[in-house]
Structure formats: structure tokens, C-alpha cells
Design a protein around this motif. Structure first.
Motif, PDB file in Angstrom:
ATOM      1  N   VAL A  27       0.822  -1.222   0.000  1.00 35.49           N
ATOM      2  CA  VAL A  27       0.000   0.000   0.000  1.00 35.49           C
ATOM      3  C   VAL A  27       0.855   1.271   0.000  1.00 35.49           C
ATOM      4  CG1 VAL A  27      -2.041  -1.055   1.064  1.00 35.49           C
ATOM      5  CG2 VAL A  27      -0.271  -0.050   2.534  1.00 35.49           C
ATOM      6  N   GLY A  28       2.154   1.098   0.337  1.00 39.70           N
ATOM      7  CA  GLY A  28       3.053   2.254   0.284  1.00 39.70           C
ATOM      8  C   GLY A  28       3.566   2.745   1.627  1.00 39.70           C
ATOM      9  N   LYS A  29       3.528   1.907   2.648  1.00 44.36           N
ATOM     10  CA  LYS A  29       3.988   2.318   3.996  1.00 44.36           C
ATOM     11  C   LYS A  29       5.452   2.767   3.975  1.00 44.36           C
ATOM     12  CE  LYS A  29       2.972  -1.763   5.666  1.00 44.36           C
ATOM     13  NZ  LYS A  29       2.382  -2.395   4.463  1.00 44.36           N
ATOM     14  N   SER A  30       6.306   1.909   3.411  1.00 44.57           N
ATOM     15  CA  SER A  30       7.747   2.231   3.407  1.00 44.57           C
ATOM     16  C   SER A  30       8.020   3.467   2.564  1.00 44.57           C
ATOM     17  CB  SER A  30       8.545   1.041   2.855  1.00 44.57           C
ATOM     18  OG  SER A  30       8.263  -0.105   3.613  1.00 44.57           O
ATOM     19  N   CYS A  31       7.287   3.599   1.442  1.00 45.52           N
ATOM     20  CA  CYS A  31       7.515   4.751   0.558  1.00 45.52           C
ATOM     21  C   CYS A  31       7.097   6.058   1.225  1.00 45.52           C
ATOM     22  CB  CYS A  31       6.749   4.570  -0.750  1.00 45.52           C
ATOM     23  SG  CYS A  31       7.538   3.380  -1.842  1.00 45.52           S
ATOM     24  N   ILE A  32       6.043   6.028   2.027  1.00 45.27           N
ATOM     25  CA  ILE A  32       5.595   7.241   2.739  1.00 45.27           C
ATOM     26  C   ILE A  32       6.689   7.686   3.711  1.00 45.27           C
ATOM     27  CG2 ILE A  32       3.967   8.024   4.540  1.00 45.27           C
ATOM     28  CD1 ILE A  32       1.772   6.471   3.055  1.00 45.27           C
ATOM     29  N   SER A  43      10.181   3.549  -7.207  1.00 46.25           N
ATOM     30  CA  SER A  43       8.991   2.958  -7.835  1.00 46.25           C
ATOM     31  C   SER A  43       9.014   1.426  -7.829  1.00 46.25           C
ATOM     32  CB  SER A  43       8.802   3.480  -9.254  1.00 46.25           C
ATOM     33  OG  SER A  43       9.944   3.191  -9.994  1.00 46.25           O
ATOM     34  N   LYS A  44      10.198   0.855  -7.683  1.00 43.20           N
ATOM     35  CA  LYS A  44      10.282  -0.613  -7.652  1.00 43.20           C
ATOM     36  C   LYS A  44       9.812  -1.108  -6.277  1.00 43.20           C
ATOM     37  CE  LYS A  44      13.561  -4.236  -8.882  1.00 43.20           C
ATOM     38  NZ  LYS A  44      13.978  -4.997  -7.732  1.00 43.20           N
ATOM     39  N   TYR A  45       8.980  -2.147  -6.291  1.00 42.69           N
ATOM     40  CA  TYR A  45       8.464  -2.678  -5.015  1.00 42.69           C
ATOM     41  C   TYR A  45       9.502  -3.555  -4.337  1.00 42.69           C
ATOM     42  CZ  TYR A  45       5.566  -5.471  -1.803  1.00 42.69           C
ATOM     43  OH  TYR A  45       5.054  -6.108  -0.695  1.00 42.69           O
ATOM     44  N   MET A  72       6.379  -1.749   9.531  1.00 41.15           N
ATOM     45  CA  MET A  72       6.013  -3.169   9.532  1.00 41.15           C
ATOM     46  C   MET A  72       5.771  -3.720   8.128  1.00 41.15           C
ATOM     47  SD  MET A  72       3.819  -4.025  12.689  1.00 41.15           S
ATOM     48  CE  MET A  72       3.770  -3.174  14.232  1.00 41.15           C
ATOM     49  N   ALA A  73       6.053  -5.003   7.980  1.00 41.32           N
ATOM     50  CA  ALA A  73       5.704  -5.696   6.739  1.00 41.32           C
ATOM     51  C   ALA A  73       4.208  -5.966   6.766  1.00 41.32           C
ATOM     52  CB  ALA A  73       6.463  -7.011   6.652  1.00 41.32           C
ATOM     53  N   GLY A  74       3.534  -5.732   5.641  1.00 45.69           N
ATOM     54  CA  GLY A  74       2.090  -5.936   5.600  1.00 45.69           C
ATOM     55  C   GLY A  74       1.689  -7.361   5.269  1.00 45.69           C
ATOM     56  N   HIS A  75       2.608  -8.135   4.726  1.00 49.65           N
ATOM     57  CA  HIS A  75       2.257  -9.486   4.295  1.00 49.65           C
ATOM     58  C   HIS A  75       1.923 -10.367   5.501  1.00 49.65           C
ATOM     59  CE1 HIS A  75       2.381 -13.339   2.283  1.00 49.65           C
ATOM     60  NE2 HIS A  75       2.351 -12.680   1.135  1.00 49.65           N
ATOM     61  N   ALA A 165       3.005   9.102  -1.948  1.00 45.27           N
ATOM     62  CA  ALA A 165       4.448   9.007  -1.701  1.00 45.27           C
ATOM     63  C   ALA A 165       5.198   9.334  -2.985  1.00 45.27           C
ATOM     64  CB  ALA A 165       4.799   7.600  -1.215  1.00 45.27           C
ATOM     65  N   GLN A 166       4.504   9.126  -4.103  1.00 46.70           N
ATOM     66  CA  GLN A 166       5.191   9.386  -5.381  1.00 46.70           C
ATOM     67  C   GLN A 166       5.403  10.880  -5.608  1.00 46.70           C
ATOM     68  OE1 GLN A 166       3.340   9.199  -9.391  1.00 46.70           O
ATOM     69  NE2 GLN A 166       4.662   7.426  -9.659  1.00 46.70           N
ATOM     70  N   THR A 167       4.342  11.678  -5.477  1.00 52.58           N
ATOM     71  CA  THR A 167       4.458  13.127  -5.725  1.00 52.58           C
ATOM     72  C   THR A 167       4.827  13.892  -4.449  1.00 52.58           C
ATOM     73  OG1 THR A 167       2.150  13.580  -5.200  1.00 52.58           O
ATOM     74  CG2 THR A 167       2.644  12.967  -7.477  1.00 52.58           C
TER      75      THR A 167
HETATM   76  P1  GTP Z   1       5.162  -4.083   2.458  1.00 53.15           P
HETATM   77  O1  GTP Z   1       6.500  -3.689   2.939  1.00 53.15           O
HETATM   78  O2  GTP Z   1       5.189  -5.342   1.625  1.00 53.15           O
HETATM   79  O3  GTP Z   1       4.153  -4.186   3.547  1.00 53.15           O
HETATM   80  O4  GTP Z   1       4.638  -2.930   1.434  1.00 53.15           O
HETATM   81  P2  GTP Z   1       4.583  -1.361   1.690  1.00 53.15           P
HETATM   82  O5  GTP Z   1       3.246  -1.011   2.176  1.00 53.15           O
HETATM   83  O6  GTP Z   1       5.737  -0.916   2.503  1.00 53.15           O
HETATM   84  O7  GTP Z   1       4.692  -0.796   0.196  1.00 53.15           O
HETATM   85  P3  GTP Z   1       5.895  -0.010  -0.464  1.00 53.15           P
HETATM   86  O8  GTP Z   1       6.131   1.287   0.213  1.00 53.15           O
HETATM   87  O9  GTP Z   1       7.053  -0.908  -0.599  1.00 53.15           O
HETATM   88  O10 GTP Z   1       5.260   0.327  -1.905  1.00 53.15           O
HETATM   89  C1  GTP Z   1       4.658  -0.674  -2.714  1.00 53.15           C
HETATM   90  C2  GTP Z   1       4.626  -0.257  -4.170  1.00 53.15           C
HETATM   91  O11 GTP Z   1       3.743   0.851  -4.331  1.00 53.15           O
HETATM   92  C3  GTP Z   1       5.981   0.188  -4.717  1.00 53.15           C
HETATM   93  O12 GTP Z   1       6.100  -0.252  -6.052  1.00 53.15           O
HETATM   94  C4  GTP Z   1       5.906   1.707  -4.651  1.00 53.15           C
HETATM   95  O13 GTP Z   1       6.697   2.325  -5.608  1.00 53.15           O
HETATM   96  C5  GTP Z   1       4.426   1.949  -4.911  1.00 53.15           C
HETATM   97  N1  GTP Z   1       3.931   3.175  -4.282  1.00 53.15           N
HETATM   98  C6  GTP Z   1       4.015   3.519  -2.981  1.00 53.15           C
HETATM   99  N2  GTP Z   1       3.420   4.693  -2.740  1.00 53.15           N
HETATM  100  C7  GTP Z   1       2.942   5.116  -3.926  1.00 53.15           C
HETATM  101  C8  GTP Z   1       2.217   6.271  -4.349  1.00 53.15           C
HETATM  102  O14 GTP Z   1       1.873   7.182  -3.571  1.00 53.15           O
HETATM  103  N3  GTP Z   1       1.880   6.349  -5.668  1.00 53.15           N
HETATM  104  C9  GTP Z   1       2.219   5.369  -6.562  1.00 53.15           C
HETATM  105  N4  GTP Z   1       1.858   5.551  -7.822  1.00 53.15           N
HETATM  106  N5  GTP Z   1       2.902   4.271  -6.203  1.00 53.15           N
HETATM  107  C10 GTP Z   1       3.268   4.141  -4.904  1.00 53.15           C
END
Ligand code: GTP
Ligand code: MG
Length: 264
Positions: A27-32, A43-45, A72-75, A165-167
Motif C-alpha cells: 500500500v506504500g507504507k515504506s515509501c511514505i 517505484s520498484k516494489y 512493519m511488513a504488511g504481508h 508518496a510518489q508526488t
Molecule cells: P510491504 O513492505 O510489503 O508491507 O509494502 P509497503 O506497504 O511498505 O509498500 P511499499 O512502500 O514498498 O510500496 C509498494 C509499491 O507501491 C511500490 O512499487 C511503490 O513504488 C508503490 N507506491 C508507494 N506509494 C505510492 C504512491 O503514492 N503512488 C504510486 N503511484 N505508487 C506508490
């Protein structure tokens, strides 16, 4: 002392807090967190394996706040790892993807997991929760709208932010408000400031609003049979009708069916 109260080095000045992230995988936790702490987006997961830990310093008013972030890991596979980390938390970043309804529906299960791990003596009332409706940049795939997310969050007394998290949209505002709320909580003896709850709905109100938002027509919205009128209704129905009629204008605004001219 409250179980959730953070450790202080110098009373009244520096503060150490613990923050965790929760929500489905991807969902993007780490990216936020990365966007806020490192001002970048990947952008790579890269799935979080168990837990990622980081420390950062922020300033809120005149206080230095040392933040321990447990991402935390969401899986579901990592449940055994993350269940150790729910204790002694002052703030939770609860994330869903606005393009994945499942991730929104899963928010209740995340709260249930936390509650279960904290046990019968754990107190979720004195933790600041911020809900991030993430990936708002993916407008084409959006299936959970702002009102639905905000309603869920505010009905629980949680903060709500639309983020990407992207913009970077909404990220700084979200963290600033989140940290200010945590500091307020600490300065309020570990209790959620009551001012936060003014915008909140009770569970019954939230359920009613949800029903109204999903209703197919005005009769359904009012919860009465089609064609029901003051004359034809039974006394119970009539009471219900009169009671609901007085709210119908407000409800229509909620449903977004009143135009600006109608309101004027
Ligand atoms: P786990 O660690 O498996 O629990 O996932 P996570 O919730 O930490 O997700 P993570 O931050 O790794 O992002 C997952 C994917 O979504 C990646 O490919 C990111 O690039 C993408 N992503 C995250 N935030 C955004 C966003 O705001 N916009 C878009 N377009 N993609 C995003
Ligand atoms: Mg992650």
C-alpha cells in the motif's frame, strides 16, 4: 504512569516516541516514510521483510522529538515478527491504497490485530492514529473516495490525510499534524486531547451516514417504504419520517445531490 507514555530524557524538553506503520502489503507504507525522511521515491516494489527500523529527529514547537519508526511488513507471512512490536506505541500510521478496496476493508483487521497483541490491558484510546489514503496520484484506478475514507477515520477519532508518496502530496502535512498530536498527547498526560474528537462521529452515526451514502433513492435514504407519507404511515413510521425529514437537507448535502443553487 500510563503504559503508552514515552521516555523523557529532559522533562519538558526532548522527547522520545515510538511510531509504527500498519496496513496491507504494497500500500506504500515504506515509501511514505522514505518520502518524508529521505525526500525520495522508489517505484520498484521492495517488500519489507519483517520490520524496518529507523530513527529520526523532528522539532515540534520548542521540543526536540526523537522518533523511533518501526515500519512493519504488511504481508500475513510476517505476522509472527511484527506482533512483537505493537507495545509501547504512541503513534500509528495506518495506510491503505485508494485503488485497492481490499486494503481499505482490511483496516479493521489491522486494528483487531493490534488490539489482540496489546492484550486485555492494552489501551488503544491513548494512541494517535493517522489514516493515509495513499496513491492519490493514481486517479484512474481510484475506487475508495475521500468521503468514505474520511468517514471511517473520523468515526474512530483518527486523523485522515490523502497522500501520495510518489508526488509527495500530503506527506509533510500528515507527519506534522501527526507529531503535533503526539506531543499534545504526551503533554496531556498520555490522554488523547478532547479537542480532536469534535469532528468525530459515533459508531451509530457513522453507520447511518454510510447507509445514507449507499442508498438508492430518497425513500431508501430515509429508511421508509416507497410512497410513505405523513398520512399513510403508521405512528412508528411517522415518527421516523418526521425525525429523518428534518435531517434530509443535511443528508442530501452529504450525498452530494444538492446543487449550489438548491442550497441558496
Ligand atoms: P510491504 O513492505 O510489503 O508491507 O509494502 P509497503 O506497504 O511498505 O509498500 P511499499 O512502500 O514498498 O510500496 C509498494 C509499491 O507501491 C511500490 O512499487 C511503490 O513504488 C508503490 N507506491 C508507494 N506509494 C505510492 C504512491 O503514492 N503512488 C504510486 N503511484 N505508487 C506508490
Ligand atoms: Mg514496506
Amino acid at each position: 504512569m500510563e503504559a503508552n507514555m514515552p521516555k523523557r530524557k529532559e522533562p519538558g524538553r526532548s522527547l522520545r516516541i515510538k511510531v509504527i506503520s500498519m496496513g496491507n502489503a504494497e500500500v506504500g507504507k515504506s515509501c511514505i516514510i522514505k518520502r518524508y525522511c529521505e525526500k525520495r521515491f522508489v517505484s520498484k516494489y521492495l517488500a519489507t521483510i519483517g520490520i524496518d527500523y529507523g530513527v529520526t529527529k523532528v522539532h515540534v514547537r520548542d521540543r526536540e522529538i526523537k522518533v523511533n519508526i518501526f515500519d512493519m511488513a504488511g504481508h500475513p507471512f510476517f505476522y509472527e515478527v511484527r506482533n512483537e512490536f505493537y507495545k509501547d506505541t504512541q503513534g500509528v500510521i495506518l495506510v491503505y491504497d485508494v485503488g485497492q478496496k481490499d486494503s481499505f476493508d482490511a483496516l479493521d483487521a489491522w486494528l483487531a490485530e493490534m488490539k489482540q497483541e496489546l492484550g486485555p490491558h492494552g489501551n488503544m484510546e491513548n494512541i494517535i492514529f493517522v489514516v493515509c489514503a495513499n496513491k492519490i496520484d493514481c486517479t484512474k484506478h481510484r475506487c475508495v473516495d475521500e468521503s468514505e475514507g474520511r468517514l471511517w477515520a473520523e468515526s474512530k477519532g483518527f486523523l485522515y490525510f490523502e497522500t501520495s508518496a510518489q508526488t509527495g502530496e500530503g506527506i509533510n502535512e500528515m507527519f506534522q499534524t501527526f507529531y503535533i498530536s503526539i506531543v499534545d498527547l504526551c503533554e496531556n498526560g498520555g490522554k488523547r486531547p478532547t479537542t480532536n474528537s469534535s469532528a468525530s462521529f459515533t459508531k451509530e452515526q457513522a453507520d447511518a451516514i454510510r447507509r445514507i451514502r449507499n442508498s438508492k433513492d430518497s425513500w431508501d435514504m430515509l429508511g421508509v417504504k416507497p410512497g410513505a407519507s405523513r398520512k399513510s404511515s403508521s405512528s412508528t413510521e411517522l415518527m421516523y419520517l418526521l425525525h429523518l425529514e428534518s435531517f434530509s437537507c443535511y443528508l442530501q448535502i452529504l450525498k452530494g445531490t444538492l446543487s449550489a443553487e438548491d442550497q441558496g
